[in-house]
Enzyme design. Structure first.
Site, mmCIF file in Angstrom:
data_model
loop_
_atom_site.group_PDB
_atom_site.id
_atom_site.type_symbol
_atom_site.label_atom_id
_atom_site.label_comp_id
_atom_site.label_asym_id
_atom_site.label_seq_id
_atom_site.Cartn_x
_atom_site.Cartn_y
_atom_site.Cartn_z
ATOM 1 N N ARG A 156 0.858 -1.186 0.000
ATOM 2 C CA ARG A 156 0.000 0.000 0.000
ATOM 3 C C ARG A 156 0.894 1.236 0.000
ATOM 4 O O ARG A 156 1.918 1.268 0.692
ATOM 5 C CB ARG A 156 -0.919 0.011 1.234
ATOM 6 C CG ARG A 156 -2.049 -1.002 1.159
ATOM 7 C CD ARG A 156 -3.086 -0.615 0.118
ATOM 8 N NE ARG A 156 -4.170 -1.579 0.032
ATOM 9 C CZ ARG A 156 -4.215 -2.579 -0.828
ATOM 10 N NH1 ARG A 156 -3.212 -2.771 -1.673
ATOM 11 N NH2 ARG A 156 -5.255 -3.390 -0.861
ATOM 12 N N GLU A 207 -2.743 7.985 -4.303
ATOM 13 C CA GLU A 207 -3.129 7.584 -5.663
ATOM 14 C C GLU A 207 -4.380 8.315 -6.136
ATOM 15 O O GLU A 207 -5.312 8.510 -5.355
ATOM 16 C CB GLU A 207 -3.401 6.065 -5.703
ATOM 17 C CG GLU A 207 -2.155 5.233 -5.477
ATOM 18 C CD GLU A 207 -2.426 3.739 -5.633
ATOM 19 O OE1 GLU A 207 -3.449 3.370 -6.259
ATOM 20 O OE2 GLU A 207 -1.615 2.952 -5.144
ATOM 21 N N HIS A 255 -0.444 0.580 -10.302
ATOM 22 C CA HIS A 255 -1.199 -0.339 -9.448
ATOM 23 C C HIS A 255 -1.758 -1.514 -10.260
ATOM 24 O O HIS A 255 -2.971 -1.742 -10.306
ATOM 25 C CB HIS A 255 -2.320 0.405 -8.725
ATOM 26 C CG HIS A 255 -2.742 -0.265 -7.452
ATOM 27 N ND1 HIS A 255 -3.190 0.431 -6.350
ATOM 28 C CD2 HIS A 255 -2.787 -1.587 -7.085
ATOM 29 C CE1 HIS A 255 -3.499 -0.417 -5.380
ATOM 30 N NE2 HIS A 255 -3.253 -1.645 -5.808
#
Length: 320
Positions: free
Chosen positions: A234, A263, A281
């Site tokens: 993460r 993000e 991602h």
């Protein structure tokens, strides 16, 4: 549903009941209204959908089915208190994400992004003895932070490349009988020792209060100046601003990232650094994995809507 998911997920949901997909991502206020309207049994959610106390305090839904293995976007304690089940998709994306971790490690070590840009810019004039020299992988030490499914799969890949593999975990060393075929091939290390001695550090921890900014200015300063950092866990596990400064100053050699602190925004200057490999991602982004995730997610949602325990419940104690 906050966003449509791939087949066969949509087919499973549509066969089970009425499905509503909004035209655009819901705001926090809109998500709260949907959850408390009394018209929705289950929300099929993405990691970008935040279910905090404000969203859940008046919720009447039975469950939240996350299209992801992670669930740090959900206040699980509040959900449990309101009898709301939370489902996820564990185990499905282990190999795909481990592949991406190794890809980032290799690409950063061997300066693949720089090399690709060099060739495309027409700068390649033939073989040269010292052109784009990178770091050795075989014989290097990989430090794994966390030792769950994805970290262990990454360890298997790294061993195949002739790396020495060490790991650290909050729970301490994993008993040999639970390591299986990795017993005797990986070694436990305390956090400080792992950071100080690893040539590559790969992060495999969930996001929590204790892991937020786990890699901060102090950690980066303690790493080898020749070391590379890899993050497929993460984004907020890393202090991205501190990372930019460490990369810019040469405090560490490079970084390979698939996730980011805010993000889809990047910290100022990160995209300009040549010693980075940056992916959007895509750790689980293979056709088969995303389809299987969709199937698991949809089946979780259907079970919740029917008042049944889903196959993958994060908080089974919420079932009443």
């Amino acid at each position: 549903m906050t966003t449509a998911i791939p087949a066969p997920g949509m087919h499973i949901l549509e066969a089970a009941g009425e499905v509503h997909v909004p035209d655009q991502q819901l705001s926090a206020g809109e998500l709260r209204r949907e959850c408390s309207s009394g018209d929705v049994d289950v929300v099929v959610a993405q990691l970008t959908d935040v279910f905090d106390r404000a969203v859940l305090e008046d919720a009447t839904i039975k469950g939240i089915s996350n299209y992801a293995v992670g669930y740090d976007n959900v206040d699980v304690a509040t959900a449990t208190g309101r009898g709301i089940l939370v489902g996820n998709t564990p185990g499905v994306l282990t190999d795909a994400t481990a592949d991406i971790a190794m890809l980032l490690l290799l690409a950063t070590a061997r300066r693949c992004v720089e090399a690709d840009r060099f060739v495309r810019a027409g700068k390649y004039q033939g073989w040269q003895p010292e052109l784009l020299l990178g770091s050795d992988v075989s014989g290097a030490t990989l430090g794994l932070v966390g030792f769950g499914r994805i970290a262990r799969a990454t360890a298997e890949r790294a061993l195949g490349f002739g790396m020495t593999v060490r790991y650290t975990a909050r729970s301490g060393p994993v008993p040999a009988e639970r390591l299986g075929h990795l017993a005797g091939r990986v070694q436990f290390a305390e956090w400080d020792d792992l950071v100080r001695t690893s040539d590559f550090i790969s992060l495999h921890v969930p996001l929590s209060d204790t892991t937020h900014h786990l890699v901060d200015e102090k950690t980066l300063r303690a790493m080898k100046p020749t070391a590379c950092l890899v993050n497929t866990s993460r984004g907020p596990v890393v202090d991205e601003k501190a990372l930019v400064e460490a990369l810019r100053s040469g405090e560490i050699a490079g970084a390979g990232l698939d996730v980011y602190e805010d993000e889809p925004a990047l910290a100022d200057g990160l995209a300009d650094l040549p010693n980075t490999t940056l992916l959007p991602h895509v750790g689980s982004a293979t056709r088969s994995v995303r389809a299987t995730m969709a199937e698991v997610c949809a089946n979780n949602a259907v079970a919740m809507a029917r008042g049944e325990m889903p196959a993958h419940a994060v908080n089974p104690e919420a079932w009443r």
